[in-house]
Design an enzyme around this catalytic site. Structure first.
Site, PDB file in Angstrom:
ATOM      1  N   SER A  65       3.437  -4.655   9.347  1.00 20.59           N
ATOM      2  CA  SER A  65       2.591  -4.437   8.179  1.00 20.59           C
ATOM      3  C   SER A  65       1.272  -3.717   8.514  1.00 20.59           C
ATOM      4  O   SER A  65       1.278  -2.634   9.087  1.00 20.59           O
ATOM      5  CB  SER A  65       2.357  -5.801   7.533  1.00 20.59           C
ATOM      6  OG  SER A  65       1.636  -5.705   6.370  1.00 20.59           O
ATOM      7  N   ASP A 279       3.343  -1.042   5.795  1.00 22.56           N
ATOM      8  CA  ASP A 279       4.740  -1.130   5.346  1.00 22.56           C
ATOM      9  C   ASP A 279       4.838  -1.034   3.822  1.00 22.56           C
ATOM     10  O   ASP A 279       5.888  -1.325   3.247  1.00 22.56           O
ATOM     11  CB  ASP A 279       5.420  -2.408   5.872  1.00 22.56           C
ATOM     12  CG  ASP A 279       4.772  -3.686   5.353  1.00 22.56           C
ATOM     13  OD1 ASP A 279       3.606  -3.620   4.901  1.00 22.56           O
ATOM     14  OD2 ASP A 279       5.420  -4.742   5.407  1.00 22.56           O
ATOM     15  N   ASP A 281       3.570  -2.705   1.255  1.00 22.64           N
ATOM     16  CA  ASP A 281       3.684  -3.804   0.295  1.00 22.64           C
ATOM     17  C   ASP A 281       2.313  -4.225  -0.252  1.00 22.64           C
ATOM     18  O   ASP A 281       2.215  -5.190  -1.003  1.00 22.64           O
ATOM     19  CB  ASP A 281       4.463  -5.009   0.867  1.00 22.64           C
ATOM     20  CG  ASP A 281       3.830  -5.607   2.097  1.00 22.64           C
ATOM     21  OD1 ASP A 281       2.774  -5.106   2.544  1.00 22.64           O
ATOM     22  OD2 ASP A 281       4.397  -6.582   2.626  1.00 22.64           O
ATOM     23  N   GLU A 371      -2.703 -11.246  -4.136  1.00 22.97           N
ATOM     24  CA  GLU A 371      -3.724 -11.624  -3.165  1.00 22.97           C
ATOM     25  C   GLU A 371      -4.844 -10.600  -3.307  1.00 22.97           C
ATOM     26  O   GLU A 371      -4.588  -9.442  -3.683  1.00 22.97           O
ATOM     27  CB  GLU A 371      -3.154 -11.572  -1.747  1.00 22.97           C
ATOM     28  CG  GLU A 371      -2.071 -12.604  -1.520  1.00 22.97           C
ATOM     29  CD  GLU A 371      -1.677 -12.736  -0.048  1.00 22.97           C
ATOM     30  OE1 GLU A 371      -1.761 -13.846   0.475  1.00 22.97           O
ATOM     31  OE2 GLU A 371      -1.283 -11.746   0.574  1.00 22.97           O
ATOM     32  N   ASN A 373      -6.195  -8.938  -1.211  1.00 24.09           N
ATOM     33  CA  ASN A 373      -5.937  -7.784  -0.347  1.00 24.09           C
ATOM     34  C   ASN A 373      -4.964  -6.772  -0.949  1.00 24.09           C
ATOM     35  O   ASN A 373      -4.658  -5.760  -0.324  1.00 24.09           O
ATOM     36  CB  ASN A 373      -5.436  -8.241   1.023  1.00 24.09           C
ATOM     37  CG  ASN A 373      -4.122  -9.010   0.931  1.00 24.09           C
ATOM     38  OD1 ASN A 373      -3.300  -8.748   0.069  1.00 24.09           O
ATOM     39  ND2 ASN A 373      -3.932  -9.967   1.832  1.00 24.09           N
ATOM     40  N   SER A 501      -5.913 -18.241  10.595  1.00 27.61           N
ATOM     41  CA  SER A 501      -5.009 -17.166  10.179  1.00 27.61           C
ATOM     42  C   SER A 501      -3.577 -17.547  10.535  1.00 27.61           C
ATOM     43  O   SER A 501      -3.338 -18.220  11.537  1.00 27.61           O
ATOM     44  CB  SER A 501      -5.395 -15.874  10.892  1.00 27.61           C
ATOM     45  OG  SER A 501      -4.298 -14.983  10.879  1.00 27.61           O
ATOM     46  N   GLY A 502      -2.634 -17.082   9.718  1.00 27.99           N
ATOM     47  CA  GLY A 502      -1.222 -17.315  10.034  1.00 27.99           C
ATOM     48  C   GLY A 502      -0.619 -16.121  10.745  1.00 27.99           C
ATOM     49  O   GLY A 502       0.553 -16.152  11.123  1.00 27.99           O
TER      50      GLY A 502
HETATM   51  P1  NG1 Z   1      -3.544 -14.501   7.468  1.00 30.49           P
HETATM   52  O1  NG1 Z   1      -3.608 -13.795   8.790  1.00 30.49           O
HETATM   53  O2  NG1 Z   1      -2.805 -15.804   7.449  1.00 30.49           O
HETATM   54  O3  NG1 Z   1      -4.915 -14.585   6.839  1.00 30.49           O
HETATM   55  C1  NG1 Z   1      -2.896 -12.211   6.240  1.00 30.49           C
HETATM   56  C2  NG1 Z   1      -3.483 -12.093   4.863  1.00 30.49           C
HETATM   57  C3  NG1 Z   1      -2.537 -12.750   3.866  1.00 30.49           C
HETATM   58  C4  NG1 Z   1      -1.137 -12.176   3.948  1.00 30.49           C
HETATM   59  C5  NG1 Z   1      -0.661 -12.153   5.401  1.00 30.49           C
HETATM   60  C6  NG1 Z   1       0.652 -11.450   5.590  1.00 30.49           C
HETATM   61  C7  NG1 Z   1      -5.843 -12.173   4.187  1.00 30.49           C
HETATM   62  C8  NG1 Z   1      -7.098 -12.934   4.199  1.00 30.49           C
HETATM   63  N1  NG1 Z   1      -4.793 -12.753   4.781  1.00 30.49           N
HETATM   64  O4  NG1 Z   1      -2.678 -13.580   6.497  1.00 30.49           O
HETATM   65  O5  NG1 Z   1      -3.061 -12.623   2.591  1.00 30.49           O
HETATM   66  O6  NG1 Z   1      -1.080 -10.916   3.352  1.00 30.49           O
HETATM   67  O7  NG1 Z   1      -1.630 -11.553   6.273  1.00 30.49           O
HETATM   68  O8  NG1 Z   1       0.574 -10.083   5.719  1.00 30.49           O
HETATM   69  O9  NG1 Z   1      -5.808 -11.072   3.646  1.00 30.49           O
HETATM   70 ZN    ZN Z   2       2.285  -5.168   4.476  1.00 30.59          ZN
END
Ligand code: NG1
Ligand code: ZN
Length: 545
Positions: A65, A279, A281, A371, A373, A501-502
């Site tokens: 992404s 990517d 999205d 979101e 973003n 963050s994930g």
């Molecule tokens: P993490 O890294 O968990 O904050 C980020 C984005 C999510 C989501 C994911 C997947 C922010 C703050 N966080 O996640 O909204 O889009 O990447 O791509 O934008």
């Molecule tokens: Zn993406």
């Protein structure tokens, strides 16, 4: 079994580095590309099992992404084009982390727990983005699928949402559209051209849109699609991948987080511009105002534009359908206030990550989720779609209702309901602006964003932070939330939160307040609290200004 023998042999060609553990996170596996070969092979195996289990086609997308070009990642796509079910995320993590000699045991464990009939046929759709590593990594997925006898359709270079669309088309036997890239362009462009027929007297200037393709797959696909929509949208494509590096100083994430235009793009004053991510999205819009200031229209502004438009059409069509907007904690406070107080729509807040928003949006007749973003889409329930289709056919409906419901029908067709889709969202936004005769400035003026700042803090283990209330409050480490609460009290119209963050090894900090200086200062102070109370590593966070 011969299949297991083959898995055992082939897995040696995709060995797992000993001791390496990875987690199926917010958006699948994501890390440096060099660590991912074994993951891809194993996700090929898992996708095949998922296909046997669901007796449907499953998708595997190779992409990281908006992350740097050197990274890569993989996401599994379930039969209706949605993210893979949560219980299978755990299997993904177990398979990914099994040491080489226990891979077969881990595989047999999934087969047993899910009672999978191994004689069932399997089908897997594969796609990849433009990263240099994506070719060999998607080949590793192919190897995994073929070991277990799965049928493969390799779409090669496609956007993430295009692959989600293909999977849905296949499993609905063509009801959603035809499962080809051409079919995708035809479906979307037809709906777009139908919608824009309702916009009268547009000048060439109004039809012009500057697109930052983030030097990625979205740029390639935009070029392919351009001839289908040319009469109503003139795309000026920048960062098309011919020279620049993927996501480097460009793309939706850069623009949103840095709150500035991408490099490699010429913006005239007042000109409508948008950025995709790597990517395709996600999408954000922006322009430069007459004072030379950069004005961002992010996912919250997109959700507001779309939900306002849909609400108006529902009223005109006389349809009694409930519409809701789903956001996360990152949604600008002004957007939530506007939607609730002025638009009077239901707003619901979920944890970060599209799967949470998608799931929440499914609870309504019409669920608009975005979101901040720029990742988002609109979901129409079966019942809502049926009501729309019935009214389209109703010979007794008056002209106003007929016009409105025809617009709704084409809007449904233009939206990629499987997942957020930069191209589909872009066409919808362009159509809405055209139909309502709005400029990008009119759209931006719907409400004024509260100044905000997003920062990252490195800590030794980000799992020490646990959150509640859709991630708006930190439960651990002790004292952190109290510290945030007392910092927030120092500023006007302020709000702040932190969460691990994930997708990256960082803690994210978000703050908003009445001025940019206050938002920056609050974000910095909260970062310091995280650094001190949650095991910060490296240098202490420095003030922004
Ligand atoms: P993490 O890294 O968990 O904050 C980020 C984005 C999510 C989501 C994911 C997947 C922010 C703050 N966080 O996640 O909204 O889009 O990447 O791509 O934008
Ligand atoms: Zn993406």
């Amino acid at each position: 079994m011969a299949q297991f023998e083959e898995v055992s042999q082939k897995s040696k060609l995709h060995p797992k580095p000993e001791g390496l553990t990875l987690q199926y996170g917010t958006a699948g596996f994501r890390t440096q590309a060099k660590h991912l070969d074994h993951i891809m092979f194993r996700m090929g195996l898992l996708a095949t099992l998922r296909s046997k289990k669901t007796k449907s086609t499953i998708g595997v997308m190779v992409t990281a992404s908006h992350n740097p070009e050197e990274d890569n990642g993989v996401k599994l796509i379930d039969p209706m084009g949605e993210m893979v079910a949560a219980s299978w995320e755990d299997y993904a993590t177990q398979l990914a982390n099994a040491e080489q000699d226990s891979l077969l045991t881990a595989l047999r464990d999934v087969i047993e727990k899910e009672a999978i009939d191994m004689s069932q046929s399997a089908s897997v759709y594969i796609g990849k983005d433009t990263r240099p590593s994506s070719g060999s990594l998607s080949q590793a997925v192919v190897d995994g699928v073929s070991c277990l006898g799965g049928k493969i359709h390799d779409y090669g270079l496609v956007t993430t949402p295009q692959l989600h669309y293909m999977v849905c088309c296949c499993n609905t036997h063509g009801c959603y559209g035809s499962a080809t890239v051409e079919g995708y362009y035809q479906k979307l462009s037809h709906a777009f051209l139908q919608l824009t027929q309702n916009a009268l007297n547009r000048t060439d200037d109004q039809k012009r849109l500057v697109v930052d393709g983030a030097n990625g797959i979205g740029a390639l696909k935009m070029r392919e699609m351009e001839p289908f929509i040319r009469s109503e949208l003139q795309v000026v494509l920048s960062n098309d991948g011919s020279s620049g590096k993927l996501n480097h100083l460009c793309g939706a994430d850069h623009v949103k987080v840095q709150q500035k235009p991408p490099e490699g793009l010429t913006m005239g004053v007042g000109e409508r511009c948008c950025s995709f991510d790597g990517d395709a999205d996600r999408i954000v819009y922006y322009y430069t105002d007459s004072d030379g200031r950069f004005q961002l229209l992010d996912g919250d502004k997109i959700a507001t534009l779309i939900s306002t438009y849909l609400k108006e059409l529902l009223t005109q069509a006389g349809l009694d359908l409930q519409i809701a907007v789903v956001q996360t904690a990152y949604a600008n406070g002004s957007s939530t206030r506007y939607l609730e107080d002025v638009m009077k729509v239901t707003v619901c807040c979920t944890k970060t990550g599209v799967k949470h928003l998608h799931h929440a949006a499914q609870q309504y007749d019409i669920g608009v989720y975005f979101e901040a973003n720029g990742h988002g889409t609109v979901l129409f329930s079966k019942a809502a779609q049926n009501q729309i289709l019935e009214l389209v056919k109703d010979p007794n409906a008056n002209d106003e209702r007929k016009r409105a419901v025809k617009l709704l029908e084409n809007t449904v067709n233009l939206i990629n309901q499987t997942v957020g889709d930069a191209i589909s969202d872009m066409l919808l936004i362009e159509a809405v602006l055209a139909i309502r005769g709005m400029s990008v400035q009119d759209w931006g003026a719907i409400y004024t964003d509260l100044p905000n700042r997003q920062l990252k803090v490195k800590v030794s283990d980000r799992r020490v932070i646990d959150t509640t209330d859709a991630e708006r409050r930190a439960v651990t480490p002790e004292g952190l939330q109290d510290a945030i609460d007392s910092l927030v009290k120092k500023y006007k119209q302020a709000r702040a939160f932190v969460r691990p963050s994930g997708t990256e090894d960082v803690v994210r900090v978000y703050a908003e307040a009445d001025t940019q200086e206050s938002a920056d200062s609050l974000a910095h102070e909260v970062s310091l609290s995280v650094y001190r109370l949650a095991g910060g590593v490296g240098d202490e966070p420095k003030p922004l200004n």
